[in-house]
Design an enzyme around this catalytic site. Structure first.
Site, PDB file in Angstrom:
ATOM      1  N   HIS A  25      48.079-137.046 -25.798  1.00 14.10           N
ATOM      2  CA  HIS A  25      49.151-137.395 -24.864  1.00 14.10           C
ATOM      3  C   HIS A  25      49.956-136.188 -24.389  1.00 14.10           C
ATOM      4  CE1 HIS A  25      52.461-139.521 -23.130  1.00 14.10           C
ATOM      5  NE2 HIS A  25      53.304-139.161 -24.053  1.00 14.10           N
TER       6      HIS A  25
ATOM      7  N   LEU B 196      60.978-135.424 -21.515  1.00  9.29           N
ATOM      8  CA  LEU B 196      61.735-135.521 -20.272  1.00  9.29           C
ATOM      9  C   LEU B 196      62.987-134.665 -20.394  1.00  9.29           C
ATOM     10  CD1 LEU B 196      61.385-139.350 -19.555  1.00  9.29           C
ATOM     11  CD2 LEU B 196      59.822-137.500 -19.038  1.00  9.29           C
TER      12      LEU B 196
ATOM     13  N   SER C  43      54.192-147.418 -23.556  1.00  4.53           N
ATOM     14  CA  SER C  43      55.400-146.725 -23.963  1.00  4.53           C
ATOM     15  C   SER C  43      55.735-146.882 -25.437  1.00  4.53           C
ATOM     16  CB  SER C  43      56.576-147.246 -23.157  1.00  4.53           C
ATOM     17  OG  SER C  43      57.765-146.808 -23.746  1.00  4.53           O
TER      18      SER C  43
ATOM     19  N   GLU D 193      56.503-128.598 -20.079  1.00  2.22           N
ATOM     20  CA  GLU D 193      55.443-128.758 -21.067  1.00  2.22           C
ATOM     21  C   GLU D 193      54.531-127.542 -21.129  1.00  2.22           C
ATOM     22  OE1 GLU D 193      53.339-132.431 -20.695  1.00  2.22           O
ATOM     23  OE2 GLU D 193      51.898-131.945 -22.275  1.00  2.22           O
TER      24      GLU D 193
ATOM     25  N   HIS E   9      49.350-139.675 -29.233  1.00  2.00           N
ATOM     26  CA  HIS E   9      50.303-140.770 -29.086  1.00  2.00           C
ATOM     27  C   HIS E   9      49.733-142.010 -29.745  1.00  2.00           C
ATOM     28  CE1 HIS E   9      52.904-143.734 -27.254  1.00  2.00           C
ATOM     29  NE2 HIS E   9      53.645-142.769 -26.766  1.00  2.00           N
TER      30      HIS E   9
ATOM     31  N   ARG F 223      55.419-139.844 -34.042  1.00  2.07           N
ATOM     32  CA  ARG F 223      54.100-140.156 -33.514  1.00  2.07           C
ATOM     33  C   ARG F 223      52.960-139.678 -34.388  1.00  2.07           C
ATOM     34  NH1 ARG F 223      55.230-138.926 -27.189  1.00  2.07           N
ATOM     35  NH2 ARG F 223      56.717-140.611 -26.924  1.00  2.07           N
TER      36      ARG F 223
ATOM     37  N   LEU G 248      59.092-132.671 -13.603  1.00  2.00           N
ATOM     38  CA  LEU G 248      60.505-132.621 -13.945  1.00  2.00           C
ATOM     39  C   LEU G 248      61.004-131.188 -14.001  1.00  2.00           C
ATOM     40  CD1 LEU G 248      60.640-135.441 -16.576  1.00  2.00           C
ATOM     41  CD2 LEU G 248      61.817-135.380 -14.402  1.00  2.00           C
ATOM     42  N   ALA G 249      60.252-130.312 -14.649  1.00  2.00           N
ATOM     43  CA  ALA G 249      60.707-128.925 -14.777  1.00  2.00           C
ATOM     44  C   ALA G 249      60.652-128.212 -13.434  1.00  2.00           C
ATOM     45  CB  ALA G 249      59.874-128.191 -15.820  1.00  2.00           C
TER      46      ALA G 249
ATOM     47  N   GLY H  35      54.499-126.054  -9.435  1.00  3.27           N
ATOM     48  CA  GLY H  35      54.637-127.348 -10.104  1.00  3.27           C
ATOM     49  C   GLY H  35      55.881-128.067  -9.613  1.00  3.27           C
TER      50      GLY H  35
END
Lengths: 700, 160, 80
Positions: free
Chosen positions: A462, A502, A338, A486, A320, A391, A92-93, A89
């Site tokens: 989401h 994030l 967003s 995630e 979401h 949410r 971000l992670a 992957g």
């Protein structure tokens, strides 16, 4: 005489009836006692994960991470280059982990299914990233960020992990700025902040409406630098299809590599590493329609699960509240608007049912409804947080209004997000500056001008808070197998706050894994690089090949997508926003039927040893079906409402989630017991030492 | 699909550029863009040990301009639209973003040189200021970035 | 108001990097104008798979709808 006999007969009949009733009652009581006893036995024999097993350090909350780092084992620089680490992957992670590990000196092999690491799905995140900098001097602190996050997660996350997340959040912002991430700034030249759902402070850092993209590009640049230096070997268009476990000298199985398919040639290849790190993202596409990219999938998670990693809290899926409503059956993905829009936009539906009907028929538009006939239902129900409720609260509130008939588009499944007040208050230019690109995106897709007419939004799947269980070191129950971002379950509990995904991805990749993986690798320095000719690799490759051959051979009548769409509808209807015991049982039956349909009737064109997108989709769908069932089973067992998991049977009179803390304050971890066997439940009790569980109250 | 009318024929083809070979049907290999990024599209900083995020104030107009340059998604439309197959808009977007920010300024000259050299090596064409790239760019990356790249590059070469 | 339209899609087909490519034209009926370009290609591919033909391969761009109209790996020309 006859009369006497008649009376006797009647008496005997009555006696028989009474006796039968009494006997039946005795049987009922006995059965109930047996059931209760079985429950007690089940409770007593359900395996438990203790804080020691989860490797949570002792001591005060704010010192746990520091104590860990002070006492952990390290790998010295000369030894690092002898150790290989696979990272699956490049979101971000994954990208931050691969870059950081390579910078430290490890030999990294990084895999992604996309054509470039920069096209991981993290790139689509819009809103922002939270940190406890308190630049706005509005009362923020590490503790408050911790508290907001654990409360927002409905008190179903691990205290130690969440505190650590808040602790390293500030380092993340520093790192991104150092990489040249162009965060928004105020006129004085300092970083700007905005508010996000679930918080009363302004702690979110953002880069226009593309924070995810910019953060990912920062990690991607760092990764690119290491690739350029030869410290990371990058494998793009490769999909992991299995993990390879090899037993050590004590007979304990450790993750020692992966089997991956080259998506261009179709070739199956073997890769060795001393440890495997998976950052493969969430499983929202189980619902087919979600805000995820089409290629996003949960297959890596399922592979880990089948090898012994636990799947924790799969039923916690986040819906979401602000997505562009669905417009047709052919639709293959949903568009996220967003959450930052809720900063200045006001959510409403008409007060009068007739107005709603006229909107649904297309006779009038939103702007035609006068102010006094608008029901700003979030402001009405939750005065303290208004439009910025978390949410799950916002999504259920929208569903509630639409279920009662107040929906505002042709499907009746939409509510308004209105900027007319903000435009009046701030001026069109300021609104355009803040949200311009989001408005543009909306107009392109819906062909409506949000400056003149309120936007229409509706909840959609989401993010998935559930995922692979990891301990404090981000290691799964399989030695040497780590899970980040995630894909793991740890930090968000039952509900994730906006702008914290994030934060978690980068926390795991930059500031947690690089430490904790050293603790694992420190006693692996004597392990030589293993040959991929070992029988374990050959067996794993064969298993993958067999599975592909089986799928290709079916040659049924239905396309992969058609079955996936059907699964998605079942998931949305039965395992979606409002779940019931009956509905979940029905859902499980239907998913079992889909599984059978898939394995007997799917059609995959083309060849396996070539570029074959249909085969890729089929392999992923096979896993989505399993995940969907696991979600339903988990949701059925969790007899409470919390965060993203809402059971209609457990709600307050006002329709809010009703937790059952005395029975369900634990992480529900599922263990794979074999194909078609029911998974086994293992519990990690969440006995809070430092935080009091309160009812999540966003009214005052 | 609102742009299209009933009865129309829509022609769909892959990016036509020497640097983006076709893999299959509409799928092309844009790895060249990644290679350019690996040659210099970064700030040389390791994880950890960096100054506080607000330590260096950045004027808002500069931050905004860097943000505009950073909007580039690396899609390849610029190189595909250019009759010379030049990747200048892509390269200049990243060079600009980082050159504008104090964190990236330190290596700005070296970065410009390295990325342009890589771009040339990979077979992208030369820029003749046609402007077709900016016209096609879905993120409205501006031609001004190319001007900035040229300046950085020239000044770097001058210092050599 | 978004209508349904019938269109022809003339797509470049190329089996591999070294193969000779060519244009293939497909009839696509009843396409919703509110659909995105990528969704239209998906509908075309559903049709091709149903006919047991090879679907059109393209890079699924990540979910940035603003770039959907100028999707990676494609240039679009219209002709009547």
């Amino acid at each position: 005489m006859a009369k006497k006999e008649e009376i006797m007969e009647a008496a005997k009949e009555t006696a028989k009836k009474v006796a039968t009733k009494v006997a039946q009652k005795a049987v009922d009581v006995a059965e109930a006692a047996l059931d209760a006893a079985a429950e007690v036995v089940k409770e007593a024999t359900t395996p438990i994960i203790t804080p020691e097993m989860a490797k949570i350090p002792a001591g005060p909350l704010e010192l746990k991470w520091t104590n860990y780092k002070n006492h952990q084992k390290l790998v010295n620089p000369a030894n690092k280059r002898r150790l290989d680490v696979i990272v699956v992957g490049t979101g971000l992670a994954g990208a931050s982990a691969a870059a950081s590990l390579a910078e430290m000196g490890f030999n990294v092999l990084n895999f992604c299914i996309q054509d470039s690491p920069r096209r991981a799905h993290s790139i689509a995140a819009q809103g922002g990233i939270n940190a406890a900098k308190n630049y706005q001097n509005d009362g923020d602190s590490v503790y408050r960020l911790y508290y907001d996050t654990i409360k927002g997660g409905d008190y179903r996350a691990r205290e130690a992990n969440v505190y650590r997340l808040a602790e390293v959040s500030n380092n993340i912002i520093d790192q991104c700025v150092a990489q040249g991430v162009p965060f928004a700034r105020e006129y004085g030249g300092l970083l700007d902040n905005r508010s996000f759902g679930g918080a009363q402070v302004s702690r979110t850092f953002y880069a226009k409406g593309q924070t995810g993209q910019q953060l990912l590009l920062g990690a991607y640049s760092a990764l690119s630098r290491q690739i350029g230096k030869g410290k990371v070997k990058m494998y793009t268009r490769y999909e992991m299809l299995d993990i390879v476990l090899v037993a050590d000298e004590n007979g304990e199985k450790r993750a020692r590599g992966i089997i991956a398919r080259n998506l261009v040639t179709g070739r199956i290849e073997r890769f060795f590493a001393h440890a495997v790190v998976v950052g493969s993202g969430g499983y929202g596409n189980t619902f087919f329609l979600s805000t995820n990219a089409m290629a996003s999938n949960g297959s890596a998670a399922m592979q880990m699960y089948r090898h012994g990693a636990l799947f924790a809290n799969p039923c916690y899926a986040q819906i979401h509240p602000t997505c562009i409503p669905k417009h047709g059956d052919f639709q293959s993905k949903l568009t996220l608007m967003s959450e930052s829009l809720r900063n200045d936009g006001r959510i409403w539906v008409p007060k009068k049912l007739e107005d709603a009907k006229r909107l649904q028929a297309g006779e009038i538009k939103g702007r035609d409804i006068p102010e006094e006939d608008r029901d700003y239902y979030l402001e009405r129900r939750y005065p303290a947080f208004g439009n910025l409720v978390p949410r799950d609260v916002a999504s259920r509130a929208a569903k509630e209004r639409c279920d009662k008939g107040y929906g505002v588009n042709n499907t009746g499944l939409a509510v308004f997000l209105d900027f007319s007040d903000a435009i009046q208050r701030l001026g069109k230019d300021v609104v355009a500056q803040k949200y311009g690109n989001l408005f543009q995106m909306y107009e392109k897709i819906v062909d409506e001008n949000p400056y003149e007419n309120p936007m229409m939004i509706f909840p959609a799947i989401h993010y998935t808070m559930g995922g692979i269980w990891v301990d404090y070191e981000l290691q799964t129950t399989v030695k040497g197998l780590f899970c980040i971002g995630e894909a793991n379950f740890s930090d968000h509990g039952a509900n994730r706050l906006g702008a914290s995904a994030l934060m978690q991805g980068l926390a795991d990749g930059y500031f947690v894994l690089p430490y904790t993986i050293q603790n694992y690798l420190s006693d692996q320095i004597g392990v030589p690089r293993m040959s991929t000719d070992l029988p374990e690799f050959a067996e794993a490759e064969k298993a993958v090949q067999d599975k592909i051959d089986k799928l290709m051979a079916i040659q049924g009548k239905r396309s992969v997508d058609s079955i996936h769409k059907e699964l998605g509808l079942i998931m949305w209807d039965f395992v979606g926003m409002g779940r019931t015991a009956e509905g979940l049982k029905e859902g499980i039956k239907k998913i079992d039927a889909i599984k059978k349909e898939f394995w007997t009737n799917v059609y995959i064109p083309g060849e396996a040893n070539s570029l074959n997108n249909e085969l890729e989709k089929a392999l992923r769908l096979a896993d989505f079906i399993e995940i969907g069932r696991l979600m339903a089973v988990d949701a059925l067992h969790r007899e409470e409402s919390c965060g993203g998991h809402f059971r209609e049977e457990y709600q307050t009179p006002e329709g809010e989630a009703l937790r059952q803390d005395d029975k369900f304050a634990y992480v529900g971890c599922w263990k794979y017991m074999g194909e078609d066997a029911e998974p086994q439940l293992i519990k990690e009790p969440l006995d809070y030492e430092f935080t009091e569980r309160k009812t999540r109250n966003y009214k005052n | 699909m609102r742009k299209f009318k009933d009865g129309e024929t829509i022609t769909v083809e892959p990016w036509r550029s020497r640097a983006f070979p076709v893999i299959k049907d509409l799928m092309v290999d844009r790895g060249a863009y990644d290679k350019i990024m690996q040659a210099g599209g970064f700030v040389s900083v390791n994880t950890g040990g960096v100054p506080d995020a607000n330590a260096i104030p950045i004027p808002k107009p500069v931050a905004d301009e860097a943000m505009d340059a950073a909007s580039c998604i690396g899609c390849g439309a610029c190189a595909a639209a250019c009759k010379n197959g030049s990747a200048m808009l892509f390269v200049s977007a990243k060079v600009s973003q980082l050159a504008l920010l104090p964190q990236g300024k330190i290596e700005a000259a070296a970065r410009a040189k390295a990325m342009v050299a890589k771009m040339d090596e990979l077979g992208f064409g030369n820029c003749t200021n046609t402007g077709a790239c900016a016209a096609e760019c879905p993120k409205s990356v501006s031609l001004a970035n190319i001007a900035r790249l040229n300046r950085e590059f020239l000044s770097a070469k001058f210092k050599d | 108001m978004d209508q349904y339209i019938d269109i022809k899609v003339r797509v470049w087909r190329q089996a591999g990097p070294k193969a000779q490519g060519h244009f293939e034209t497909y009839d696509l009926k009843h396409v919703f104008q509110g659909a995105s370009f990528l969704e239209m290609i998906d509908i075309l591919n559903e049709q091709l798979v149903a006919e047991h033909k090879d679907p059109v391969t393209y890079d699924h761009a990540p979910s940035r709808p603003a770039s959907c109209t100028c999707v990676s790996s494609k240039t679009v020309r219209r002709s009547l």
